[in-house]
Design an enzyme around this catalytic site. Structure first.
Site, PDB file in Angstrom:
ATOM      1  N   ASP A 219      -8.904 -16.576  -0.775  1.00 30.87           N
ATOM      2  CA  ASP A 219      -9.095 -17.795   0.013  1.00 30.87           C
ATOM      3  C   ASP A 219     -10.246 -17.673   1.012  1.00 30.87           C
ATOM      4  OD1 ASP A 219      -6.773 -18.828  -1.255  1.00 30.87           O
ATOM      5  OD2 ASP A 219      -5.517 -17.823   0.227  1.00 30.87           O
TER       6      ASP A 219
ATOM      7  N   ARG B 166     -14.505   1.745  -4.014  1.00 29.92           N
ATOM      8  CA  ARG B 166     -13.834   2.220  -2.806  1.00 29.92           C
ATOM      9  C   ARG B 166     -13.164   3.576  -3.030  1.00 29.92           C
ATOM     10  NH1 ARG B 166      -8.752   2.110  -1.026  1.00 29.92           N
ATOM     11  NH2 ARG B 166      -7.931   0.498  -2.425  1.00 29.92           N
TER      12      ARG B 166
ATOM     13  N   GLY C 218      -0.208   4.639  -1.175  1.00 29.48           N
ATOM     14  CA  GLY C 218      -0.830   5.963  -1.074  1.00 29.48           C
ATOM     15  C   GLY C 218      -0.932   6.513   0.330  1.00 29.48           C
ATOM     16  N   GLY C 219      -1.508   5.757   1.239  1.00 31.69           N
ATOM     17  CA  GLY C 219      -1.641   6.249   2.600  1.00 31.69           C
ATOM     18  C   GLY C 219      -2.904   5.762   3.257  1.00 31.69           C
TER      19      GLY C 219
ATOM     20  N   GLU D  64      -5.903  12.911  -2.711  1.00 29.73           N
ATOM     21  CA  GLU D  64      -6.027  11.842  -3.695  1.00 29.73           C
ATOM     22  C   GLU D  64      -7.370  11.955  -4.397  1.00 29.73           C
ATOM     23  OE1 GLU D  64      -5.152   7.956  -2.189  1.00 29.73           O
ATOM     24  OE2 GLU D  64      -3.144   8.512  -1.510  1.00 29.73           O
TER      25      GLU D  64
ATOM     26  N   ALA E  51       0.845  -1.198   0.000  1.00 27.03           N
ATOM     27  CA  ALA E  51       0.000   0.000   0.000  1.00 27.03           C
ATOM     28  C   ALA E  51       0.878   1.245   0.000  1.00 27.03           C
ATOM     29  CB  ALA E  51      -0.928  -0.013   1.208  1.00 27.03           C
TER      30      ALA E  51
ATOM     31  N   ARG F 273     -11.580   6.125  -9.008  1.00 25.58           N
ATOM     32  CA  ARG F 273     -10.790   5.161  -9.770  1.00 25.58           C
ATOM     33  C   ARG F 273     -11.596   4.469 -10.866  1.00 25.58           C
ATOM     34  NH1 ARG F 273      -7.714   2.538  -4.515  1.00 25.58           N
ATOM     35  NH2 ARG F 273      -6.139   4.166  -4.297  1.00 25.58           N
TER      36      ARG F 273
ATOM     37  N   SER G 161      -8.927   1.788   2.523  1.00 26.98           N
ATOM     38  CA  SER G 161      -8.814   0.352   2.804  1.00 26.98           C
ATOM     39  C   SER G 161      -8.007   0.063   4.065  1.00 26.98           C
ATOM     40  CB  SER G 161      -8.206  -0.388   1.613  1.00 26.98           C
ATOM     41  OG  SER G 161      -6.933   0.126   1.298  1.00 26.98           O
TER      42      SER G 161
END
Length: 628
Positions: A223, A396, A54-55, A123, A52, A292, A401
């Site tokens: 999984d 999202r 971005g932050g 962002e 990860a 996105r 996240s």
């Protein structure tokens, strides 16, 4: 009941070593009366969290003083999610953010500063600068390092047990209650052991390996979703898969895949074609800072447009303007990991635009939970990307996240420690998945999914994908293919990928509208409401009901079986989604073996002309090249 307590301490098994799993394990181990076992299918350091860049999002006191607010963060989350979000989950996420950041700082995470103040970044789809980062573009790795050190310290103090390279291949059940896990130890073993538990917390991450181009590591094989599906838990929002717009194009790197963080566009990077012409403003007024899903679709549409008129079908991320404005050393300071990596791959991004493509990044769907991580099965919790609280809706918001992993891991630990709370009931449509007879490879699954269920979808492409998936089966232990790939965990991962592929295709075919990350070229209209698709394994529900009735189960197991039946049938699907499913077939829906009547097992399809059939044509070409 949340969990059936054992005679001694509450036995909690946490599966997964990303931010959600590590945080849940650490918090649970620090509570009295809880015995924690943390299972990781690789080393603790092998997770999506480490990648990860971005932050992490939070409205801190500093942000509030600058005019930002929790309400604004929530509004941005709703807008990015196309209004399909769960209201309560969004409010919980955004209001808890500052507190979780304070805990991380107290535990030793050093977020980047601008002087003596937090360095807050902007962002895509955020209305204010509220992204905290650590080590420039190493936020996930810096957080994970602190959490790994903390759980190892707890293990050294005998507060929890850690078992690395422990692959969970099955959830243990007593009636409908989850009572533990079956584990394969090591990378090639076929011998399993059982770990008993009062509570199992799945935190296994996403399924980026379903697609050829992905930002996810090789371990992201879905999984947890597959485990929960086989056990009979309700799943939701499976059609919503986010594609990150800017993966460094593997075709230009000799096959190396590397994501360029959204934060780079937040600093002012532009998307351009081969002639250097900027195009995003033609698709959305927010241009490069659109959500996105919007940016990824725009890139795909621009590539088709360029190819159609005979121009070079390639899109670039141009950061040269940033370097010109901020100085030649700015990119190396702000994005040290990206800077080192792109230069090692032969790009001087200070002077040359980077070729990029969209790539599978995050699965908004997963195991349906309430806001405390409870699933529809007693004894089973899920947190992080493998879970679906509805917090992200159909797409999202950037940098939500890592925050999700923290907030809902804490809520799950609070719920199991409280020892009370009913098993939630989610209306769901029974769905039946069945294996075919032809062994396939993971690469074949990825190619099929990329061409039929990627950034855009249509009925014809999804129908072809469903037909192919009905023919395929994953190699079992002892087969020629599993012998080559490695028996045990590798074969189980392959089976999980195939299960998840069938689930995504079924959900994408059933949702006959376009919203968020799910875009149907044949049904481009927005949904009439915010109804969500929920599915449950028809075979597991039927088996559970039969076992409960035949054995005259104890009161607790009978109640658990009743809860599952309620989840499968009580409320039924929401009106519009129920109509979608009922127009396909009667319950249970089947996308089962070859030889069944396609008209009774597949969503009603439309014969599509011209560009609307592009996905179908691509899938058809692949099937001709690689016949089953």
């Amino acid at each position: 009941m949340t969990a059936a307590p054992s005679a001694g301490p509450l036995r909690a098994v946490v599966v997964g070593s990303g931010i959600a799993g590590l945080y849940a394990a650490a918090l649970a181990a620090e509570r009295p009366g809880v015995e924690v076992t943390l299972l990781a299918k690789g080393a603790l350091e092998m997770s999506n969290t480490w990648f990860a860049q971005g932050g992490i999002t939070a409205v801190t006191a500093q942000g509030g003083a600058a005019g930002d607010s929790v309400q604004a963060h929530a509004a941005d989350t709703f807008r990015a999610g196309a209004g399909m979000n769960d209201d309560d989950a969004v409010q919980l996420l955004c209001s808890a953010a500052a507190g979780e950041i304070a805990v991380l700082r107290d535990w030793g995470v050093a977020f980047d500063l601008d002087g003596n103040r937090l360095a807050l970044g902007l962002e895509g789809a955020h209305s204010a600068a509220r992204i905290l980062h650590a080590g420039g573009d190493s936020t996930g790795a810096r957080i994970a390092r602190v959490l790994v050190d903390r759980v190892r310290a707890l293990a050294d103090a005998d507060r929890l047990r850690i078992r690395e390279h422990a692959f969970v291949q099955r959830l243990l059940l007593d009636g409908n209650r989850v009572t533990g896990v079956e584990v394969l130890e090591g990378t090639r073993t076929t011998r399993s052991t059982e770990v008993a538990a009062d509570v199992v917390i799945l935190a296994t991450g996403g399924a980026g390996q379903l697609f050829e181009a992905t930002t996810n590591p090789a371990s992201a094989t879905g999984d947890g979703v597959a485990l929960a599906w086989e056990a009979g838990a309700v799943l939701a929002d499976l059609e919503f898969i986010q594609f990150h717009p800017t993966l460094l194009d593997p075709a230009a790197t000799g096959g190396a895949a590397f994501m360029i963080s959204e934060a780079v566009r937040g600093e002012g990077a532009l998307l351009v074609d081969a002639s250097g012409r900027r195009f995003m403003a033609e698709y959305d007024e927010r241009a490069e800072l659109a959500p996105r899903d919007v940016v990824s679709r725009a890139i795909c549409q621009q590539l088709r447009l360029l190819e159609g008129r005979g121009d070079e079908p390639r899109v670039y991320l141009d950061v040269t303007g940033i370097a010109a404005r901020r100085g030649p050393d700015f990119l190396a300071r702000r994005f040290p990991t990206i800077d080192r990596t792109v230069k090692s791959l032969g790009f001087d991004w200070n002077t040359v635009p980077l070729p990029v493509v969209p790539a599978s990044h995050y699965w908004m769907g997963g195991i349906r939970t309430d806001t405390s991580g409870r699933t529809s099965l007693p004894g089973l919790f899920a947190v992080g990307e493998t879970a679906c609280t509805g917090v992200h809706g159909a797409n999202r918001l950037a940098s939500n996240s890592l925050l999700e992993g923290l907030v809902f891991a804490r809520r799950a630990v609070d719920a199991l420690h409280a020892g009370s709370g009913s098993t939630p009931v989610f209306a769901a449509v029974p769905l039946e998945l069945q294996d075919g007879t032809v062994e396939c490879t993971p690469a074949q699954v990825r190619t099929l999914m990329s061409e039929a269920a990627g950034v855009t979808r249509d009925a014809a492409g999804l129908e072809l994908a469903a037909k192919q998936l009905r023919q395929w089966r994953a190699p079992g232990p002892g087969s020629v293919e599993s012998g080559r790939a490695g028996a045990g965990p590798a074969a189980a991962e392959h089976r999980n990928l195939l299960t998840n592929a069938r689930l995504v295709v079924a959900a994408a075919a059933a949702r006959r509208d376009s919203v968020g990350a799910h875009f149907r070229t044949d049904f481009s209209q927005s949904p009439a409401g915010a109804d969500r698709l929920h599915f449950v394994n028809a075979s597991a529900v039927n088996a559970s009901a039969s076992n409960a009735n035949a054995a005259g189960a104890s009161a607790s197991n009978a109640n658990a079986a009743g809860a599952s039946a309620s989840n499968a049938n009580a409320a039924g699907a929401s009106a519009s989604n129920a109509n979608v499913i009922s127009s396909v077939s009667t319950s249970p829906v089947s996308i089962g073996p070859v030889g069944t009547d396609p008209a009774s097992t597949s969503p009603a399809s439309t014969n599509l002309p011209g560009p609307q059939a592009s996905n179908a044509n691509a899938a058809a070409r692949r099937l001709v090249k690689e016949p089953a």
